[in-house]
Enzyme design. Structure first.
Site, short mmCIF file in Angstrom:
data_model
loop_
_atom_site.label_atom_id
_atom_site.label_comp_id
_atom_site.label_asym_id
_atom_site.label_seq_id
_atom_site.Cartn_x
_atom_site.Cartn_y
_atom_site.Cartn_z
N SER A 671 0.79 -1.22 0.00
CA SER A 671 0.00 0.00 0.00
C SER A 671 0.83 1.29 0.00
O SER A 671 0.30 2.37 -0.15
CB SER A 671 -0.98 0.02 1.17
OG SER A 671 -0.29 0.23 2.37
N LYS A 714 -5.88 3.71 9.09
CA LYS A 714 -4.90 4.62 8.52
C LYS A 714 -5.37 6.06 8.61
O LYS A 714 -4.59 6.96 8.96
CB LYS A 714 -4.64 4.26 7.06
CG LYS A 714 -3.81 2.99 6.90
CD LYS A 714 -3.71 2.63 5.44
CE LYS A 714 -2.84 1.41 5.25
NZ LYS A 714 -2.88 0.95 3.85
#
Ligand code: ADP
Length: 766
Positions: A671, A714
């Protein structure tokens, strides 16, 4: 009356009776050797044996005997067997005074009278003799065989007397008693007397022995008594126990097959020996079968509004799980046959998976049991060991069903992503047979052997990482994500759930302690690092405990206490954590976003370049997938240098060093792809990017941006670090709905499909 001469042997201290044999050995010079010679030479070996007891009383009765087995020994001595035949009367001794000369006698035969009822007397005697020899240990019973078929009382008495009577004088009396009847009477009398004597002697013996052995005896007796008591007690206990077990078996509501089995085992138990190990195995088995909740159900709470209320009261948020449970109950109410879904709650530790499962059980009125399968390798842990194993027991499923006390509990199986398999079998496949609605109606544990219906159990599973759930299992599960909480959610949980719980647990009034929100936030930020609230709960608990202890120890009288920031150091020690705060904007530094077990955090990525050969240097303990992302990023920029206005020479004449600080965070996964690419781009184009920006998204060689996981965590981490804009893959758009409100309100999201769009943001950033 026949008279005849016979040589005489005079015995001293020995008595020979007819029917008995005397072994004698003569010295060569003995007078008696002449007598033997005379007998053998002139009397066909016949000889008279007289037993003399006192010389003054010369006997009138002798025993006509025959010499047999005359053997001359090497030393010159003579050994003879003298067999007594019958009593004879001695009329005269011929040379009694001439010692050197052999004695000679004149004897005559004795005529015996007929005896009335002789056989009866014989039988009586034999009977008494038998009992006598039986009772008195030092008398050999070998004579019994000699007299068993004896028809003559005369012979019978003579045969047994030397064996039964020990006194020489008394034997002499027998010798001198010609009448067999008289001897029979004497014998009876003697037997009675001997028996009596023996009894007395034995008593005496015992008494003496008793005194000697008193202590030892007492010890022995006590030991014996203990054993007897135990034995008796045992049998009594066992009988009671069997009665109890039978009663229980009668009452138990189990399938007929199980009842049959129980009765069979009970029969085996009854006939088994207490001391045998088998016995306790059978009993344990019976007890297991009895203890299982075969057909016992708790009634579900069908009031769905109330269920929801209970769940809301116990847990903040967790909307999806709560909703799913309500749906499950609704479906179940519509159709009884609806199969229980297998719900699997996936999320980091401390987010309330276990406690929510417990609350669900409470809200729908089901019993609750829990097992952890993390670390299990052996399938026997799930389905038990066969009874033939020493110390065998059922597996965890059946053991928990026993604890559940109902056949429809909520059964929590924790950590299914931490199971492993090895040579002892695959616990996953055993677990599948437990969960599969097709199979679990007939679940069979190795120990229990009888089928147990698990189809009414509501299974709830938990895992930390979805990727680690065994594939075969994942297919059957309805996965519900329970991700981490934002600081504000944590604050809410702390004030509404954790603190009231802790305060009540410590026996305090609900308004006794207050902790202001900013103090709780400080605890969340600086004393915990987690996605869930477990550590937070622990820290709050620690504070309250310390406060209570202080009040008690110092006997302080107060009504209320307020915990402020100043006491945190004292109660919790130094601050443990500092979150990554966004740094100043710099060339070649970009904020990536990381998702760890503690939740989300920003992940600054630094890039430098210097003269070299176009090599890529990677530091900061990156995982393999992240290393690949870095290579892809560089290759992508190399092949698209024109598009992004990069001086190509910078890419090939330099080495490019990428460093990702924060050694403690596990750095892997794809990611960071677009963040890495942008960091290199920033470095080689000498253009800063705002530190208010963070990026997350996988990149392909063609520059496409692919979806990522853990968006919620996140973005929560990003918000905490002061990030204002986040670039995310367009594919993650749907996840935005689930983000906490503060995140949605405070962060600007830019959705991108390819890196070109990221570039647009970059060059427009002032
Ligand atoms: P997990 O099973 O996910 O590791 P737990 O269920 O053990 O987490 O939760 C740890 C603690 O946090 C428990 O005391 C629980 O009550 C509390 N907790 C977690 N999430 C919540 C929530 N949403 N609302 C209230 N309390 C929560």
């Amino acid at each position: 009356m026949d008279k005849y001469n016979l040589p005489v042997i005079l015995l001293k201290g020995i008595v020979l009776l007819p029917q008995n044999t005397l072994k004698l050995e003569f010295n060569n010079k003995d007078t008696d050797t002449n007598v033997i010679d005379m007998s053998l030479l002139f009397h066909n070996g016949y000889i008279l044996v007289v037993s003399e007891y006192s010389s003054s009383n010369t006997p009138k009765i002798g025993v006509l005997s025959k010499i047999e087995n005359n053997i001359k020994l090497p030393n010159g001595n003579i050994r003879v067997d003298i067999v007594g035949l019958r009593r004879v009367k001695t009329l005269e001794f011929l040379n009694p005074t001439k010692i050197q000369e052999p004695l000679e006698s004149i004897v005559c035969e004795i005529k015996l009278k007929q005896i009335d009822n002789e056989q009866i007397i014989i039988n009586k005697l034999i009977k008494e003799i038998k009992s006598y020899t039986k009772n008195i240990p030092y008398i050999s019973n070998s004579i019994i065989s000699l007299i068993e078929n004896e028809k003559s009382l005369d012979r019978l008495t003579d045969i047994v007397v030397p064996t039964l009577i020990s006194s020489k004088d008394r034997i002499l009396e027998y010798l001198n008693s010609i009448d067999p009847l008289k001897r029979g009477e004497m014998l009876l009398q003697d037997i009675y007397q001997e028996k009596e004597i023996f009894k007395i002697e034995r008593n005496l013996d015992m008494r003496v022995k008793k005194e000697m052995d008193d202590t030892q005896k007492e010890f022995l007796l006590r030991e014996k008594m203990k054993i007897i008591k135990e034995e008796l007690g045992d049998t009594l206990n066992k009988e009671n126990e069997i009665d109890n077990l039978r009663k229980k078996i009668d009452e138990i509501n189990c399938p007929p097959k199980v009842k049959e089995r129980l009765l069979l085992e009970l029969k085996r138990y009854e006939t088994s020996i207490s001391a045998s190990p088998e016995t306790s195995i059978i009993r344990d088995y019976i007890e297991w079968l009895i203890a299982l909740p075969w057909n016992s159900f708790t009634e579900d709470n069908k009031d769905l509004k109330q269920v929801r209320k209970i769940l809301d009261e116990s847990h903040y948020g967790l909307e999806e799980v709560k909703q799913r449970i309500i749906e499950y109950l609704a479906v179940k109410q519509m159709s009884k046959d609806a199969k229980s879904p297998i719900i699997c709650l996936v999320g980091p530790p401390g987010v309330g998976k276990t406690s929510l499962a417990f609350s669900i059980a409470q809200s729908i009125n089901r019993n609750f049991v829990k097992i952890t399968v993390g670390g299990i390798r052996d399938e026997a842990e799930i389905i038990g060991h066969r009874k033939t194993y020493i110390g065998a027991s059922p597996g965890r499923i059946i053991s928990s069903m026993k604890k559940a006390k109902s056949s429809n509990p909520l059964f929590l199986i924790d950590e299914i992503d931490k199971m492993s398999s090895d040579y002892k079998g695959d616990p996953t496949s055993s677990l599948l047979s437990v969960l599969d609605p097709e199979q679990n109606k007939y679940f069979s544990d190795n120990y229990i052997e009888e089928e147990f219906d698990l189809s009414n159990v509501l299974f709830v599973l938990t895992a930390n990482y979805i990727e680690n759930i065994p594939e075969a299992l994942k297919d059957r599960l309805e996965i519900i994500d329970v991700s981490g909480y934002t600081e504000f959610e944590k604050l809410d949980i702390a004030t509404k759930h954790l603190l009231p719980k802790i305060i009540a647990k410590n026996g305090l009034r609900s308004d006794f302690i207050t902790i202001k929100d900013d103090v709780i936030l400080k605890i969340i930020r600086n004393y915990t690092k987690e996605a869930g609230v477990r550590e937070l709960e622990r820290q709050l608990d620690k504070i309250i405990r310390k406060v209570v202890t202080q009040i008690l120890v110092n006997n302080i009288k107060i009504n209320k206490i307020n915990i402020d920031e100043k006491v945190l150091d004292r109660y919790l020690g130094k601050q443990k954590y500092k979150y990554n705060l966004k740094a100043k904007s710099q060339i070649g530094v970009v904020n990536g976003l990381a998702y760890t077990i503690y939740g989300g955090d920003i992940l600054p990525i630094e890039v430098n370049y210097f003269k070299g050969k176009g090599q890529l240097i990677l530091t900061g303990s990156l995982g393999d997938v992240m290393k690949e992302s870095a290579s892809i990023a560089l290759s992508y920029l190399k092949s698209n240098y024109q598009k992004y206005n990069i001086n190509y020479a910078k890419l090939i004449d330099n080495d490019i060093h990428i460093h990702v600080p924060e050694g403690a965070i596990k750095k892997d996964g794809p990611s960071a792809g677009i963040a890495l690419t942008l960091a290199i781009l920033s470095a080689v184009t000498n253009k800063k990017i705002s530190s208010n920006l963070a990026l997350t998204g996988e990149i392909t060689l063609r520059g496409n941006v692919l979806a990522i996981g853990g968006l919620k965590e996140k973005t929560i981490g990003a918000l905490r670090s002061g990030i204002k804009t986040i670039i995310i893959p367009s594919d993650n758009e749907n996840d935005l709905i689930e983000l906490p409100n503060e995140v949605k309100e405070k962060i600007n999201f830019i959705k991108v499909k390819n890196f070109k769009e990221v570039y647009e943001v970059f060059i427009n950033d002032k």
